[in-house]
Scaffold this motif. Structure first.
Motif, short mmCIF file in Angstrom:
data_model
loop_
_atom_site.label_atom_id
_atom_site.label_comp_id
_atom_site.label_asym_id
_atom_site.label_seq_id
_atom_site.Cartn_x
_atom_site.Cartn_y
_atom_site.Cartn_z
N GLN A 40 0.84 -1.12 -0.05
CA GLN A 40 0.00 0.12 0.24
C GLN A 40 0.73 1.12 0.03
O GLN A 40 0.67 2.34 -0.77
N GLN A 41 1.92 1.18 0.98
CA GLN A 41 2.72 2.35 0.89
C GLN A 41 3.41 2.67 -0.49
O GLN A 41 3.49 3.72 -1.00
N GLY A 42 3.88 1.68 -1.06
CA GLY A 42 4.55 1.75 -2.10
C GLY A 42 3.45 2.21 -3.48
O GLY A 42 3.95 3.36 -4.15
N ARG A 43 2.26 2.01 -3.27
CA ARG A 43 1.32 2.54 -4.31
C ARG A 43 1.13 4.01 -3.97
O ARG A 43 0.85 4.97 -5.03
N LEU A 44 0.78 4.26 -2.75
CA LEU A 44 0.73 5.80 -2.27
C LEU A 44 1.87 6.83 -2.63
O LEU A 44 1.83 7.81 -3.49
N ASN A 45 3.25 5.91 -2.67
CA ASN A 45 4.23 6.97 -3.19
C ASN A 45 4.40 6.87 -4.60
O ASN A 45 4.87 8.13 -5.04
N GLU A 46 3.77 6.05 -5.22
CA GLU A 46 3.72 6.18 -6.74
C GLU A 46 2.99 7.45 -7.29
O GLU A 46 3.33 8.17 -7.81
N ILE A 47 1.72 7.53 -6.59
CA ILE A 47 0.90 8.68 -6.63
C ILE A 47 1.44 10.07 -6.32
O ILE A 47 1.47 11.02 -6.97
N ARG A 48 2.27 9.89 -5.05
CA ARG A 48 2.61 11.23 -4.80
C ARG A 48 4.08 11.48 -5.42
O ARG A 48 3.89 12.93 -5.72
N THR A 49 4.60 10.67 -6.18
CA THR A 49 5.69 10.97 -7.06
C THR A 49 5.02 11.80 -8.23
O THR A 49 5.94 12.64 -8.90
N ILE A 50 4.19 11.44 -8.74
CA ILE A 50 3.58 12.07 -9.80
C ILE A 50 3.33 13.45 -9.65
O ILE A 50 3.45 14.41 -10.42
N PHE A 51 2.31 13.86 -8.63
CA PHE A 51 1.98 15.09 -8.30
C PHE A 51 3.36 15.89 -7.91
O PHE A 51 3.50 17.09 -8.50
N ALA A 52 4.50 15.48 -7.33
CA ALA A 52 5.55 16.09 -6.91
C ALA A 52 6.40 16.39 -8.39
O ALA A 52 7.26 17.35 -8.17
N LYS A 53 6.28 15.80 -9.29
CA LYS A 53 6.95 16.27 -10.62
C LYS A 53 6.53 17.74 -10.92
O LYS A 53 6.79 18.41 -11.82
N TYR A 54 5.35 18.22 -10.58
CA TYR A 54 4.49 19.56 -10.73
C TYR A 54 4.61 20.54 -9.63
O TYR A 54 4.48 20.00 -8.55
N PRO A 55 4.20 21.81 -10.02
CA PRO A 55 4.11 22.66 -8.76
C PRO A 55 2.84 22.07 -7.97
O PRO A 55 1.85 21.98 -8.58
N MET A 56 2.93 21.85 -6.78
CA MET A 56 2.10 20.99 -5.93
C MET A 56 0.79 21.64 -6.10
O MET A 56 -0.18 20.92 -6.22
N ILE A 57 0.55 22.53 -5.37
CA ILE A 57 -0.78 23.53 -5.21
C ILE A 57 -1.71 23.34 -6.68
O ILE A 57 -2.77 23.08 -6.82
N PRO A 58 -1.23 24.14 -7.71
CA PRO A 58 -1.70 24.13 -9.07
C PRO A 58 -1.83 22.74 -9.50
O PRO A 58 -2.88 22.48 -10.09
N ALA A 59 -1.15 21.71 -9.18
CA ALA A 59 -1.42 20.27 -9.83
C ALA A 59 -2.46 19.77 -9.03
O ALA A 59 -3.36 18.97 -9.45
N LEU A 60 -2.58 19.75 -7.42
CA LEU A 60 -3.69 19.36 -6.70
C LEU A 60 -5.13 19.70 -7.29
O LEU A 60 -5.91 19.31 -7.71
N LYS A 61 -4.92 21.14 -7.66
CA LYS A 61 -6.37 21.85 -8.26
C LYS A 61 -6.64 21.32 -9.60
O LYS A 61 -7.86 21.21 -9.87
N ALA A 62 -5.82 21.20 -10.50
CA ALA A 62 -5.67 20.68 -11.73
C ALA A 62 -6.58 19.38 -11.60
O ALA A 62 -7.29 18.86 -12.42
N ALA A 63 -5.85 18.63 -10.80
CA ALA A 63 -6.64 17.01 -10.76
C ALA A 63 -7.90 17.18 -10.14
O ALA A 63 -8.88 16.46 -10.87
N ILE A 64 -8.26 17.85 -9.24
CA ILE A 64 -9.74 18.23 -8.89
C ILE A 64 -10.44 18.59 -10.02
O ILE A 64 -11.82 18.06 -10.14
N ALA A 65 -10.11 19.74 -10.68
CA ALA A 65 -10.89 20.12 -11.77
C ALA A 65 -10.96 19.06 -12.78
O ALA A 65 -12.21 18.90 -13.26
#
Lengths: 307, 307
Positions: B240-265
């Motif tokens: 489970q932890q490995g799978r969480l890290n995989e998703i986290r790593t994707i978001f961390a490739k982008y500016p975090m706050i705009p990326a979170l909002k873009a994903a929600i949008a």
């Protein structure tokens, strides 16, 4: 554009007095501002050295109202109005304009780090558009050692192009003469007025096209700094600069803001001036004694402060 | 002291939606908070990832009032209430207490740099004394990459001694496991609850005595992160932890706050969610497309977000 009505000369980021309960003390603040004006020093209230970032927007609005209400000339004021929150910066800037302030000194939003020039341009542009007053004069505040967010040359270029006349200059508190020089070389001819952030660079700045300085130690040594501004082409200018540096160096040995307040408390005979707001702390008794002794040895005085 | 009623588990520093005119959007905010609670994730509203430091105190008070007014449970809320100005921190903290919030997450005053632990102790102590409510639970917010002002071990020790029970824990967003471990080793046995600032350290933290995590990506991947918290002793925890890290790593490739909002949008089918307040900027079209493609490839979904 005309720059004839612009603020120039020496300004003090006026230290903010607090009562024992840590609320701002408007009466002492007004007296201090009047004393600074009597020394021919302008009022960059709500600067870094004013502990302005330890005050709420409401507290700043109230202090500014009290100051102008007491008859202190707003044309001599350049309040700091740049906050983390866009809405606070807009509110303070609009209020300063309404009161007739000669300009405003604007920090970039300083919580988020590594932000782009695009984002900073948009921040300043939003404030300018929302305030919507062509009399507005914004001075960009570059103080990377504290704010950690820089006012770069490309950012200034974009802002000057978009808002000529409104973007009126900068305070450079980088402590890096090369940066001050780059501001001057690139933008002074476009009516962009550069104030070094310390009198250490006053003479050098004036000789290179600067318009004065905005300095912490103008709180305590205003007359001598203003005299150099007024006589910088005189034969004794370098001697005057050396004497200013000597006093500045003494203050720089101590935490600056508590040291400024301790000197005012001592030379004004008003111990309550020493109070600072957290997260700052007052000088220790030993530091106070050492500062006073250092200043006495240097023949330092604060003429006209007492009474 | 009893720590039975303490907030634990996974919390999200809830991203703040803005309307086209950059004012906060309470209705979207309430819907998002309800969705997070439905995923068993608590509400650390007004965190760094909430752009809270781009909001005025007034705007935060109003949003919190709207949220509680809409029936969202304040016991699940740990709003950020630490500001540069003592008076703002007191006002927000007192308001959160009045509304019944389960705790508050408190940044140190972050404008002045190089301040002493004495000054920081005095800051937190003044807030605690002025709020004057023994139900107060303060979580100290250590995020030196952004605030540049650290919550040191000696500072925690002094605060715990002076205000046991009120000083309830910390969020450690240093990204440095050694620091998280030092908080745990020194203070966990005294009822000091440690939340790593990212789910990257969720499992490691729980195994060492931590109580959950408060993480940016809990805005977008809440269910999976909460599931690991609920099942961390199960055999598949490392998977489970490995799978969480995989998703986290994707978001961390982008500016975090705009990326979170873009994903929600994108996943919520509501383009207006992408808006950020200056000094941040939205992802470019290319960045958005790349983020969505990265997430699709990883099989990422946001169940229950739409509609």
């Amino acid at each position: 554009m005309s720059t004839a009505d612009r603020i120039t000369g020496v300004l003090s980021p006026v230290v903010t007095p607090f009562k024992a309960d840590l609320t701002p003390d408007p009466d002492r603040f007004i007296r201090q501002c009047r004393w600074l004006l009597s020394q021919d020093v302008g009022l960059a209230v709500f600067g870094t050295n004013s502990e302005a970032n330890s005050l709420s927007t409401e507290e700043k609005v109230e202090l500014l109202d009290r100051l102008v209400g007491a008859g202190v000339d707003p044309a001599r004021m350049m309040p700091g109005t740049g906050c983390c929150a866009l809405t606070d910066s807009v509110r303070l800037t609009a209020h300063a304009m309404k009161l007739g302030c000669g300009g405003v000194l604007m920090l970039p939003p300083f919580y988020y780090k590594g932000v782009s020039d695009d984002g900073l341009f948009r921040s300043f542009a939003e404030v300018i558009e929302r305030v919507g007053d062509r009399r507005l004069r914004i001075y960009l505040y570059h103080i990377p050692p504290v704010s950690q967010v820089a006012i770069t040359l490309p950012l200034i270029e974009r802002l000057l192009k978009a808002y000529p006349g409104v973007v009126a200059g900068a305070k450079d508190s980088s402590g890096d003469w090369n940066n001050t020089q780059a501001y001057l070389v690139n933008f002074a001819s476009q009516g962009f007025d550069v104030f070094p952030g310390s009198e250490t660079f006053l003479l050098q700045g004036l000789r290179a096209g600067g318009v004065g300085c905005i300095s912490a130690t103008a709180n305590v040594n205003p007359g001598a700094i203003a005299r150099l501004f007024g006589t910088w082409k005189a034969g004794d200018a370098d001697v005057q600069q050396g004497r200013l540096n000597e006093i500045r160096t003494i203050f720089a040995k101590y935490p600056m803001i508590p040291a400024l307040k301790a000197a005012i408390a001592h030379h004004g005979g008003d111990a309550s001036w020493a109070t600072v707001r957290p997260p700052l702390v007052e000088l220790t008794q030993a530091q106070q004694a050492s500062l006073v002794a250092d200043l006495d040895r240097a023949g330092f005085t604060m003429p006209g402060l007492k009474g």
